[in-house]
Scaffold this motif. Structure first.
Motif, mmCIF file in Angstrom:
data_model
loop_
_atom_site.group_PDB
_atom_site.id
_atom_site.type_symbol
_atom_site.label_atom_id
_atom_site.label_comp_id
_atom_site.label_asym_id
_atom_site.label_seq_id
_atom_site.Cartn_x
_atom_site.Cartn_y
_atom_site.Cartn_z
ATOM 1 N N VAL A 33 3.293 5.360 2.799
ATOM 2 C CA VAL A 33 4.086 4.095 3.138
ATOM 3 C C VAL A 33 4.922 3.758 4.311
ATOM 4 C CG1 VAL A 33 5.697 1.909 1.902
ATOM 5 C CG2 VAL A 33 4.276 3.464 0.650
ATOM 6 N N SER A 34 5.862 4.848 5.165
ATOM 7 C CA SER A 34 6.263 4.959 5.887
ATOM 8 C C SER A 34 5.476 4.620 7.440
ATOM 9 C CB SER A 34 7.391 6.278 6.170
ATOM 10 O OG SER A 34 7.586 7.308 6.256
ATOM 11 N N SER A 35 4.491 5.450 6.881
ATOM 12 C CA SER A 35 3.535 5.617 7.825
ATOM 13 C C SER A 35 2.176 4.342 8.472
ATOM 14 C CB SER A 35 2.392 6.833 8.119
ATOM 15 O OG SER A 35 1.553 6.982 6.738
ATOM 16 N N CYS A 36 2.500 3.267 7.293
ATOM 17 C CA CYS A 36 1.866 2.082 7.876
ATOM 18 C C CYS A 36 2.892 0.821 7.662
ATOM 19 C CB CYS A 36 1.109 1.571 6.782
ATOM 20 S SG CYS A 36 0.019 3.269 6.546
ATOM 21 N N GLY A 38 5.083 -2.762 8.335
ATOM 22 C CA GLY A 38 5.232 -3.679 8.580
ATOM 23 C C GLY A 38 3.682 -3.810 8.299
ATOM 24 N N ILE A 39 2.790 -3.587 7.664
ATOM 25 C CA ILE A 39 1.256 -3.915 7.632
ATOM 26 C C ILE A 39 1.561 -3.908 5.418
ATOM 27 C CG2 ILE A 39 -1.797 -3.171 6.972
ATOM 28 C CD1 ILE A 39 -0.222 -0.925 9.171
ATOM 29 N N TYR A 40 1.215 -5.898 5.851
ATOM 30 C CA TYR A 40 0.804 -6.261 4.504
ATOM 31 C C TYR A 40 0.233 -7.128 3.681
ATOM 32 C CZ TYR A 40 6.528 -5.600 4.456
ATOM 33 O OH TYR A 40 7.422 -4.541 4.569
ATOM 34 N N GLY A 41 -0.496 -6.603 4.328
ATOM 35 C CA GLY A 41 -2.231 -7.700 4.656
ATOM 36 C C GLY A 41 -3.101 -7.531 5.612
ATOM 37 N N LYS A 42 -4.274 -7.466 5.373
ATOM 38 C CA LYS A 42 -5.487 -7.833 6.683
ATOM 39 C C LYS A 42 -5.095 -8.181 7.871
ATOM 40 C CE LYS A 42 -10.224 -9.013 6.907
ATOM 41 N NZ LYS A 42 -11.745 -9.200 6.149
ATOM 42 N N GLY A 43 -5.460 -7.666 8.305
ATOM 43 C CA GLY A 43 -5.653 -7.721 10.358
ATOM 44 C C GLY A 43 -4.492 -7.931 10.840
ATOM 45 N N TYR A 79 -4.528 5.916 3.258
ATOM 46 C CA TYR A 79 -4.994 6.410 2.750
ATOM 47 C C TYR A 79 -6.066 7.465 3.336
ATOM 48 C CZ TYR A 79 -9.839 5.804 -0.524
ATOM 49 O OH TYR A 79 -10.702 5.867 -0.831
ATOM 50 N N PRO A 80 -5.662 8.535 2.202
ATOM 51 C CA PRO A 80 -5.931 9.919 2.733
ATOM 52 C C PRO A 80 -7.511 10.510 3.169
ATOM 53 C CG PRO A 80 -5.309 10.081 0.400
ATOM 54 C CD PRO A 80 -5.562 8.893 1.040
ATOM 55 N N VAL A 81 -8.079 9.616 2.520
ATOM 56 C CA VAL A 81 -9.732 9.419 2.709
ATOM 57 C C VAL A 81 -10.113 9.149 4.080
ATOM 58 C CG1 VAL A 81 -12.087 9.080 2.247
ATOM 59 C CG2 VAL A 81 -10.194 9.776 0.803
ATOM 60 N N THR A 82 -9.692 8.153 4.497
ATOM 61 C CA THR A 82 -9.895 7.618 5.547
ATOM 62 C C THR A 82 -8.855 7.509 6.849
ATOM 63 O OG1 THR A 82 -9.032 5.396 5.563
ATOM 64 C CG2 THR A 82 -11.461 5.667 5.003
ATOM 65 N N GLY A 83 -7.644 8.095 6.506
ATOM 66 C CA GLY A 83 -6.554 8.263 7.471
ATOM 67 C C GLY A 83 -5.819 6.887 8.032
ATOM 68 N N SER A 84 -6.555 5.927 7.590
ATOM 69 C CA SER A 84 -6.284 4.234 7.628
ATOM 70 C C SER A 84 -5.181 3.864 6.926
ATOM 71 C CB SER A 84 -7.317 3.742 8.122
ATOM 72 O OG SER A 84 -7.845 3.504 6.705
ATOM 73 N N CYS A 85 -5.105 2.427 6.824
ATOM 74 C CA CYS A 85 -3.200 2.280 6.390
ATOM 75 C C CYS A 85 -4.499 0.725 5.647
ATOM 76 C CB CYS A 85 -2.630 0.901 7.088
ATOM 77 S SG CYS A 85 -1.915 2.211 7.978
ATOM 78 N N LYS A 86 -3.853 1.227 4.260
ATOM 79 C CA LYS A 86 -5.053 0.728 2.904
ATOM 80 C C LYS A 86 -3.736 -0.711 2.148
ATOM 81 C CE LYS A 86 -8.467 0.696 0.559
ATOM 82 N NZ LYS A 86 -10.371 -0.337 1.088
ATOM 83 N N THR A 87 -4.218 -1.710 2.091
ATOM 84 C CA THR A 87 -3.821 -3.073 1.811
ATOM 85 C C THR A 87 -3.970 -3.655 0.452
ATOM 86 O OG1 THR A 87 -4.031 -4.663 2.397
ATOM 87 C CG2 THR A 87 -2.409 -4.176 3.559
ATOM 88 N N VAL A 88 -3.318 -4.110 -0.653
ATOM 89 C CA VAL A 88 -3.950 -3.881 -2.818
ATOM 90 C C VAL A 88 -4.859 -5.021 -2.219
ATOM 91 C CG1 VAL A 88 -1.784 -3.034 -2.705
ATOM 92 C CG2 VAL A 88 -1.420 -5.211 -2.320
ATOM 93 N N MET A 89 -4.391 -6.320 -0.917
ATOM 94 C CA MET A 89 -5.277 -7.337 -0.905
ATOM 95 C C MET A 89 -6.604 -7.062 -0.374
ATOM 96 S SD MET A 89 -3.126 -10.674 -0.578
ATOM 97 C CE MET A 89 -4.024 -10.728 1.177
#
Length: 89
Positions: A33-36, A38-43, A79-89
């Motif tokens: 979580v700490s690698s992402c 301030g990210i809570y939603g798309k964009g 998200y370990p597969v893509t290495g990007s941050c993934k939100t629930v929405m």
């Protein structure tokens, strides 16, 4: 305080490197979580948490619904597969 507990729990269950509860350099570890921050939603970008839903009664923002329609604002996780941050929405 609740977000801190949730962050620790997320780190404990997403140990995708099998090297401990962190990613990256062991001297400066980042949890799932700490690698992402301030990210809570798309964009989302620095200073903008992303596109969120708004409760019509309270005006509070949320991105997830739980039992009994309770609303929560959950941070993105790496998200370990893509290495990007993934939100629930």
């Amino acid at each position: 305080m609740i977000i801190n507990i949730a962050t620790v729990l997320a780190g404990a269950v997403t140990n995708h490197f099998n090297t401990g509860y962190f990613q990256g350099d062991a001297a400066a570890p980042l949890e799932a979580v700490s690698s992402c921050p301030g990210i809570y939603g798309k964009g989302a970008y620095p200073g903008f948490p992303g596109e969120l839903l708004v409760d019509k009664t309270t005006g509070a923002c949320y991105n997830a619904r739980g039992l009994n329609e309770r609303e929560f604002l959950l941070p993105a996780m790496r998200y370990p597969v893509t290495g990007s941050c993934k939100t629930v929405m």
